[in-house]
Design a protein around this motif. Structure first.
Motif, short mmCIF file in Angstrom:
data_model
loop_
_atom_site.label_atom_id
_atom_site.label_comp_id
_atom_site.label_asym_id
_atom_site.label_seq_id
_atom_site.Cartn_x
_atom_site.Cartn_y
_atom_site.Cartn_z
N SER A 539 16.50 97.48 102.93
CA SER A 539 15.05 97.55 103.18
C SER A 539 14.63 96.85 104.46
CB SER A 539 14.30 96.93 101.99
OG SER A 539 14.67 95.58 101.82
N VAL A 540 15.43 95.89 104.92
CA VAL A 540 15.12 95.18 106.16
C VAL A 540 16.14 95.58 107.22
CG1 VAL A 540 14.87 92.93 107.27
CG2 VAL A 540 14.11 93.24 104.91
N CYS A 542 17.15 95.56 111.60
CA CYS A 542 16.94 94.91 112.89
C CYS A 542 17.51 95.79 113.98
CB CYS A 542 17.61 93.53 112.91
SG CYS A 542 17.46 92.66 114.50
N ARG A 562 11.78 103.91 108.79
CA ARG A 562 10.73 103.70 107.78
C ARG A 562 10.72 104.87 106.79
NH1 ARG A 562 7.86 99.24 109.07
NH2 ARG A 562 7.44 98.75 111.28
N THR A 567 11.44 98.85 104.85
CA THR A 567 10.10 98.30 104.63
C THR A 567 9.72 97.25 105.67
OG1 THR A 567 10.98 96.60 103.14
CG2 THR A 567 10.26 98.69 102.15
N TYR A 568 10.71 96.74 106.40
CA TYR A 568 10.43 95.69 107.39
C TYR A 568 11.40 95.87 108.54
CZ TYR A 568 8.75 91.14 109.04
OH TYR A 568 8.15 90.15 109.77
N VAL A 570 12.68 94.57 112.36
CA VAL A 570 12.77 93.50 113.36
C VAL A 570 13.37 94.10 114.62
CG1 VAL A 570 13.74 91.23 113.87
CG2 VAL A 570 13.13 91.83 111.52
N ASP A 580 7.87 95.33 113.10
CA ASP A 580 7.00 94.34 112.46
C ASP A 580 7.03 92.99 113.17
OD1 ASP A 580 6.02 95.77 109.96
OD2 ASP A 580 8.19 96.08 109.81
N THR A 581 8.17 92.66 113.77
CA THR A 581 8.29 91.40 114.50
C THR A 581 9.44 91.51 115.48
OG1 THR A 581 8.37 88.99 114.26
CG2 THR A 581 9.90 90.26 112.92
N SER A 595 10.76 83.90 106.46
CA SER A 595 9.98 85.12 106.27
C SER A 595 10.89 86.31 105.91
CB SER A 595 9.17 85.44 107.52
OG SER A 595 10.00 85.82 108.61
N ILE A 596 12.05 86.39 106.54
CA ILE A 596 12.98 87.47 106.24
C ILE A 596 13.52 87.33 104.82
CG2 ILE A 596 15.23 88.47 106.83
CD1 ILE A 596 13.00 89.24 108.71
N GLU A 599 11.09 88.76 102.55
CA GLU A 599 11.13 90.22 102.58
C GLU A 599 12.31 90.75 101.76
OE1 GLU A 599 8.96 92.26 103.80
OE2 GLU A 599 7.69 90.73 104.74
#
Length: 602
Positions: A539-540, A542, A562, A567-568, A570, A580-581, A595-596, A599
């Motif tokens: 889901s995360v 980079c 996405r 969902t997130y 980097v 998102d960041t 924060s990660i 997530e």
């Protein structure tokens, strides 16, 4: 030699002299190549670029120049006031006193360790006795084979200081010898008060000091590692030691001792870190500062030399990748020895994990042996003396510590003094934590270059562990709770194009206990999506690629990921692709990692 065979005096420096302008020009050229100095910046900016600032706001210059030390006070000669250059005129040929630490409550193990250490390079013993350490009633058994007139013993017994002191005095009396110089009964109720651990009654110091007089030992140890272990800076450690030392001096004089006798009953313990030059300067400054206290107190010059025990720092050591601690303690013990400590303890590399084993004890004692016997570090007294940079750093530390000591001494009670020190230490802890979080003060193996899949060696736990504020503690707390779900590294392009940012991202995430799955070489979004699916569609994600790849297909990749369940997102670097960041050098790594982890559901 001349053509006729006669000798000609030629200065060794002939042909080697260079001006400051030449150094600035050559250094600026290197910094411009590495993009640390702008092309249009003057060469003289190299000083500001390369200088570092300590947590005490003291500037450490990149190069020593005569101007730095031109107006500094005379440090004297070794063995002469103000003792900056050493408490004694010359060291014993064997170098500094190699002091091993013993705290294992297993009596037979400790007895074997004592003999093994003394037979293999150790000169003296530092015994943590009583509650949580070596049982008091075991001291006769442990010290039975020890020649106490040759091997000094330093006690550390915060919970039973008087009982421990009496036990050692009894052993010395039973042997019928005068204890070796350096023997200390080690009472330190002020240190116990600061640590909130043990007996904090100042009357204990007088009682133990009187016991020490009966056998000709020292009775009180100003253990400045109490504040160092809490996270204190060098200046705070020095100022605290002066405050505690003065309190003990006054206490003993009020008890009826003359001031020279009182001063002779006190020794000092300081931490040595892997910040080499500040540590060297700290030990030198401590002797100068105590000499000034002695002058103002009426102590004669002969009794004003400070006896120092250097201990490699506990806070600097890490639980993870513990073998790196060997490197840290090597630098720290070098600095303590070069700085003039009379005794040096190298803590075993596995100290953060629990009670040390024979292998780690061997490495610890051999560290000093190598420095003394193979590297000949102790062959010269105060080898840093005369170095413009070290002399300036020594002076800066001494002046800053003296100022803070003035504040401490002006308080109206011991509790008020300790409260003041705690407040300053808390601010330093905060400042250091921010620097470590931003990785401006890296901790190798923890905040930088972590090995997420390492297997830590197992050690027996301490019976009464010290409370230590380890510099890497916040990162290690994240590692303790490793995240099961990995982050998908969407590497963009061939290896050469993405490896730098992919490695940066993987190391950063591993520092927070987060594993990664890498897509590998890719040519476009389809390749990345296929790798993402093979990895289980984390889901995360980079993104890691070069700026050209980000511009060409970064936004399309983010949209596609996405759509595939990410969902997130980097981005490693700085580009506007809809992430998102972003992550880059200088970010607050701890805040990002937390924060990660959220997530990821950790």
């Amino acid at each position: 030699m001349a053509s006729d065979g006669s000798a000609v005096d030629v200065p060794l420096s002939q042909g080697l002299e260079h001006t400051q302008d030449e150094w600035e020009k050559a250094t600026a050229a290197v910094l411009r190549k590495s993009r640390r100095l702008a092309d249009d910046a003057p060469d003289s900016d190299v000083w500001a670029t390369l200088a570092t600032t300590t947590l005490d706001d003291i500037v450490v210059t990149p190069l020593g120049t005569p101007a730095l030390s031109a107006d500094l006070p005379d440090g004297g000669l070794p063995g002469q006031a103000p003792y900056t250059r050493g408490a004694v005129a010359a060291r014993d040929l064997e170098g500094w006193d190699v002091r091993a630490w013993f705290t294992d409550p297993d009596v037979e193990r400790t007895a074997r360790d004592v003999v093994t250490d003394l037979e293999n390079g150790v000169n003296s013993l530092w015994i943590s006795a009583g509650t949580g350490g070596v049982p008091l009633d075991a001291l006769p058994r442990i010290l039975e084979p020890v020649f106490l007139d040759l091997a000094p013993v330093a006690l550390d017994a915060p919970f039973e200081p008087v009982e421990a002191a009496q036990a050692l005095v009894d052993v010395i009396g039973d042997k019928g010898v005068a204890p070796a110089p350096g023997t200390s009964l080690g009472a330190d109720p002020i240190g116990a008060a600061f640590r909130r651990r043990g007996v904090a009654d100042l009357a204990v110091a007088v009682e133990v000091a009187r016991l020490a007089q009966t056998v000709g030992a020292r009775g009180i140890t100003v253990d400045a590692t109490a504040v160092h272990d809490a996270g204190a800076s060098d200046v705070q450690e020095l100022a605290y030691s002066l405050g505690a030392g003065v309190t003990y001096l006054r206490l003993l004089v009020e008890a009826g001792l003359d001031v020279d006798t009182a001063a002779g009953l006190i020794d000092f313990r300081y931490a040595a870190t892997d910040e080499q030059f500040p540590t060297i300067a700290k030990f030198r400054a401590a002797r100068r500062l105590w000499n000034r206290v002695a002058e103002l107190s009426g102590v004669t010059s002969a009794a004003a030399g400070q006896v120092q025990h250097g201990v490699t720092s506990r806070p600097m050591m890490a639980t993870y990748d513990p073998y790196v601690n060997m490197l840290r303690t090597t630098v720290a013990s070098f600095a303590a020895g070069v700085g003039g400590a009379a005794s040096v303890t190298v803590l075993p590399f596995d100290e953060p994990l629990g009670l040390p084993e024979p292998f780690s004890r061997r490495i610890a004692r051999n560290t000093s042996s190598l420095l003394i016997s193979e590297s000949h570090v102790a062959a010269v007294t105060d080898p840093a003396g005369g170095s413009h940079a070290v002399e300036k750093l020594t002076d800066d530390l001494a002046r800053a510590a003296w100022s803070l000591f003035g504040e401490i001494d002006a308080t109206d009670s011991l509790d008020a003094a300790l409260t003041l020190v705690r407040g300053r230490v808390e601010q330093t802890v905060s400042d250091r934590a921010l620097a470590i979080a931003r990785r401006r003060r890296p901790v190798t193996g923890v905040s930088e270059f972590p090995n997420l899949h390492e297997q830590l060696p197992e050690r027996r736990p301490y019976a009464e562990p010290l409370e230590v504020h380890r510099y890497a503690g916040e990162f290690e707390a994240l590692r303790d709770e490793r995240v099961e779900q990995p982050v998908f590294l969407a590497s963009m392009g061939p290896i050469a194009a993405h490896t730098a940012r992919a490695t940066f991202a993987a190391n950063l995430l591993a520092a927070g206990g987060i594993d990664t799955v890498v897509a590998g070489p890719t040519e476009g979004p389809d390749d990345v999506l296929a790798a993402h699916e093979r990895a289980g569609s984390p889901s995360v994600v980079c993104l890691a690629g070069n700026d050209a790849a980000y511009e060409q297909w970064g936004a399309d990749l983010v949209t596609a990921l996405r759509g595939a369940g990410a969902t997130y997102v980097v981005l490693a670097g700085k580009a506007d692709v809809g992430a998102d960041t972003t992550i880059a050098m200088g970010l607050d790594a701890l805040a990002f990692l937390r924060s990660i982890r959220e997530e990821l559901g950790a």
